[in-house]
Design a protein around this motif. Structure first.
Motif, PDB file in Angstrom:
ATOM      1  N   THR A 198     -98.391 -63.737  -3.399  1.00 42.22           N
ATOM      2  CA  THR A 198     -97.634 -63.665  -4.967  1.00 42.22           C
ATOM      3  C   THR A 198     -96.982 -65.187  -5.306  1.00 42.22           C
ATOM      4  O   THR A 198     -96.573 -65.524  -6.341  1.00 42.22           O
ATOM      5  N   GLY A 199     -96.749 -65.874  -4.272  1.00 45.51           N
ATOM      6  CA  GLY A 199     -96.053 -67.255  -4.599  1.00 45.51           C
ATOM      7  C   GLY A 199     -94.414 -66.908  -4.585  1.00 45.51           C
ATOM      8  O   GLY A 199     -93.818 -67.944  -4.668  1.00 45.51           O
ATOM      9  N   ALA A 200     -93.794 -65.721  -4.329  1.00 50.22           N
ATOM     10  CA  ALA A 200     -92.503 -65.444  -4.713  1.00 50.22           C
ATOM     11  C   ALA A 200     -91.591 -66.181  -3.619  1.00 50.22           C
ATOM     12  O   ALA A 200     -91.780 -66.043  -2.610  1.00 50.22           O
ATOM     13  N   ALA A 201     -90.467 -66.604  -4.145  1.00 50.33           N
ATOM     14  CA  ALA A 201     -89.286 -66.983  -3.282  1.00 50.33           C
ATOM     15  C   ALA A 201     -88.222 -66.050  -3.206  1.00 50.33           C
ATOM     16  O   ALA A 201     -87.530 -65.816  -1.957  1.00 50.33           O
ATOM     17  N   ILE A 202     -87.932 -64.982  -4.089  1.00 52.21           N
ATOM     18  CA  ILE A 202     -87.135 -63.826  -3.864  1.00 52.21           C
ATOM     19  C   ILE A 202     -88.095 -62.933  -4.166  1.00 52.21           C
ATOM     20  O   ILE A 202     -89.104 -62.865  -5.154  1.00 52.21           O
ATOM     21  N   PRO A 203     -87.371 -61.734  -3.930  1.00 50.66           N
ATOM     22  CA  PRO A 203     -88.476 -60.982  -2.819  1.00 50.66           C
ATOM     23  C   PRO A 203     -89.794 -61.411  -2.960  1.00 50.66           C
ATOM     24  O   PRO A 203     -90.154 -61.769  -4.145  1.00 50.66           O
ATOM     25  N   PRO A 204     -90.699 -61.176  -2.011  1.00 54.00           N
ATOM     26  CA  PRO A 204     -90.477 -60.312  -0.941  1.00 54.00           C
ATOM     27  C   PRO A 204     -90.028 -60.950   0.316  1.00 54.00           C
ATOM     28  O   PRO A 204     -90.144 -62.050   0.611  1.00 54.00           O
ATOM     29  N   LYS A 205     -89.156 -60.221   1.073  1.00 54.45           N
ATOM     30  CA  LYS A 205     -88.995 -60.624   2.412  1.00 54.45           C
ATOM     31  C   LYS A 205     -89.890 -60.127   3.337  1.00 54.45           C
ATOM     32  O   LYS A 205     -89.879 -60.510   4.480  1.00 54.45           O
ATOM     33  N   ASN A 206     -90.695 -58.988   3.100  1.00 47.31           N
ATOM     34  CA  ASN A 206     -91.732 -58.809   4.000  1.00 47.31           C
ATOM     35  C   ASN A 206     -93.135 -59.032   3.556  1.00 47.31           C
ATOM     36  O   ASN A 206     -93.532 -58.448   2.685  1.00 47.31           O
ATOM     37  N   PHE A 207     -93.676 -59.996   4.385  1.00 43.10           N
ATOM     38  CA  PHE A 207     -95.181 -60.364   4.050  1.00 43.10           C
ATOM     39  C   PHE A 207     -95.689 -60.936   5.515  1.00 43.10           C
ATOM     40  O   PHE A 207     -94.931 -61.405   6.237  1.00 43.10           O
ATOM     41  N   ALA A 208     -96.947 -60.975   5.460  1.00 48.04           N
ATOM     42  CA  ALA A 208     -97.726 -61.480   6.469  1.00 48.04           C
ATOM     43  C   ALA A 208     -99.173 -61.676   6.390  1.00 48.04           C
ATOM     44  O   ALA A 208     -99.496 -61.236   5.368  1.00 48.04           O
ATOM     45  N   TYR A 209     -99.685 -62.569   7.195  1.00 42.34           N
ATOM     46  CA  TYR A 209    -101.182 -62.967   6.945  1.00 42.34           C
ATOM     47  C   TYR A 209    -101.481 -63.226   8.350  1.00 42.34           C
ATOM     48  O   TYR A 209    -100.864 -63.659   9.331  1.00 42.34           O
ATOM     49  N   THR A 210    -102.910 -63.192   8.362  1.00 41.58           N
ATOM     50  CA  THR A 210    -103.756 -63.573   9.728  1.00 41.58           C
ATOM     51  C   THR A 210    -105.031 -63.860   9.420  1.00 41.58           C
ATOM     52  O   THR A 210    -105.596 -63.762   8.545  1.00 41.58           O
ATOM     53  N   TYR A 211    -105.849 -64.705  10.498  1.00 42.59           N
ATOM     54  CA  TYR A 211    -106.810 -65.107  10.556  1.00 42.59           C
ATOM     55  C   TYR A 211    -107.733 -64.535  11.719  1.00 42.59           C
ATOM     56  O   TYR A 211    -107.447 -64.807  12.783  1.00 42.59           O
ATOM     57  N   ASP A 212    -108.744 -63.459  11.415  1.00 40.76           N
ATOM     58  CA  ASP A 212    -109.444 -62.914  12.519  1.00 40.76           C
ATOM     59  C   ASP A 212    -110.491 -64.155  13.097  1.00 40.76           C
ATOM     60  O   ASP A 212    -111.594 -63.972  12.474  1.00 40.76           O
ATOM     61  N   ASN A 213    -110.120 -64.917  13.913  1.00 41.50           N
ATOM     62  CA  ASN A 213    -110.975 -66.278  14.024  1.00 41.50           C
ATOM     63  C   ASN A 213    -112.139 -65.822  15.371  1.00 41.50           C
ATOM     64  O   ASN A 213    -112.686 -66.825  15.700  1.00 41.50           O
ATOM     65  N   VAL A 214    -111.593 -64.657  16.218  1.00 41.21           N
ATOM     66  CA  VAL A 214    -112.568 -64.318  17.313  1.00 41.21           C
ATOM     67  C   VAL A 214    -112.875 -62.843  17.000  1.00 41.21           C
ATOM     68  O   VAL A 214    -112.406 -62.036  17.674  1.00 41.21           O
TER      69      VAL A 214
END
Length: 363
Positions: free
Chosen positions: A249-265
């Motif tokens: 979302t690009g937000a600077a206030i909340p969220p405090k809870n976010f994550a991302y990953t890249y399944d490269n294998v």
């Protein structure tokens, strides 16, 4: 913390931003606050979609609503966050079979933002399936190493663009259904961050993905590839978002809870933690891991960030016509977010395929 209390805290933050204006960038915590954002899990063709998986920068009271269009078409109304033009939209199909969803258009209606979404099964037959959707618009700089950028390509030119380094975003067509995107000023010495790509076409079936990714010290070069209802390359419109240590979302206030990953294998049976660490970010200082649930099926767990309301987006990676969606709605338990599963296809056959996924909570 109770859900009611979390909602009240989030709305107090939003109210403070609206009262103080959205242009302040005096501290990194205030930088690049999105002007508007909203997300939803659309599990109905009419009415109010799942309240556990919708949130936005509007004040308390209104909700996201959905109205039907043609076969497989729905119109999502985000309340009170309409803009005359610009912003970015991503959608991900949630289906037990080989389907995808694409954006047709988005526009302001009164004070609201409406997004037209069309879903298809492989081969081009229109059909409704549930999907996730996120809309946002951002302005202002972000201090490195954090970064956020997006591009809306309308099929002929850049129609909407943002770069948190206040540098240009460039798009170069390099073949039928292939483009090179250069997000300048937000470079890195290796792969870091997350990328999401969604097809935008008002009339024909289209799906898009990340074809390749080549970071350099001055920017991020990302290849976008698009295909038609089958596996034929297609010139079409698309949306791309790159986010690094920031939520989708690009937000600077909340969220405090976010994550991302890249399944490269994707052939790794796991559970494994993707490397380098910069492609596997977790805002709570925890980690994300991936394991197989069968050929083409991947269980992704985002640890310590699972808080309702929330959203998940997925994009396939690679030079071929493969695409990915969500098999079912994810779930949260004990602050863990379980995406069970991401599934990738070539035509209608599941296969192990690299993909990028991103999770964001409203809090």
């Amino acid at each position: 913390m109770s859900r009611l209390r979390r909602v009240m805290l989030r709305m107090l933050c939003i109210t403070a931003v609206l009262a103080g204006g959205l242009t302040s960038v005096s501290t990194s915590a205030q930088a690049a606050v999105p002007n508007r954002w909203g997300f939803a899990y659309v599990n109905t063709t009419s009415g109010v979609p799942d309240p556990n998986h919708q949130a936005g920068s509007w004040l308390p009271g209104p909700t996201v609503t959905v109205t039907p269009g043609g076969v497989g078409q729905t119109f999502v109304r985000f309340p009170s966050i309409g803009i005359p033009s610009g912003g970015i939209v991503h959608v991900t199909a949630v289906s037990q079979t080989a389907m995808w969803c694409q954006v047709q258009k988005w526009f302001q209606s009164g004070t609201d933002e409406i997004v037209a979404v069309q879903c298809y099964k492989y081969g081009g037959g229109p059909v409704f399936t549930p999907y996730t959707i996120v809309f946002s618009e951002s302005t202002g700089p972000v201090p490195l190493p954090q970064a956020f950028a997006y591009v809306n390509w309308n099929g002929a030119a850049i129609a909407s663009s943002f770069n948190s380094a206040l540098a240009p975003n460039l798009v170069t067509p390099t073949g039928v259904g292939v483009w090179t995107v250069d997000l300048q000023g937000i470079g890195s010495t290796g792969q870091t961050g997350n990328i999401q790509v969604t097809a935008v076409d008002p009339s024909v079936p289209a799906r898009c993905k990340i074809g390749a990714w080549s970071p350099y010290t001055g920017g991020q070069k990302i290849q976008v590839r698009c295909h038609n209802a089958t596996n034929v390359p297609l010139n079409t419109g698309w949306n791309l978002t790159y986010h690094r240590e920031r939520a989708i979302t690009g937000a600077a206030i909340p969220p405090k809870n976010f994550a991302y990953t890249y399944d490269n294998v994707p052939a790794n049976p796991g559970p494994y933690v993707p490397v380098p660490a910069a492609i596997n970010y977790n805002s709570q200082g925890s980690f994300n891991d991936i394991q197989t649930a069968g050929v083409g099926f991947r269980l992704v767990t985002f640890h310590k960030v699972g808080v309702l309301q929330d959203d998940v987006q997925v994009t396939a990676f690679g030079p071929g016509p493969e695409y990915c969606n969500l098999l079912t709605l994810w779930n949260t338990s004990g602050n863990e977010a379980f995406v069970r599963d991401i599934v990738c296809y070539n035509a209608v056959t599941p296969l192990n395929q690299p993909s990028m996924s991103t999770y964001v909570s409203a809090f």
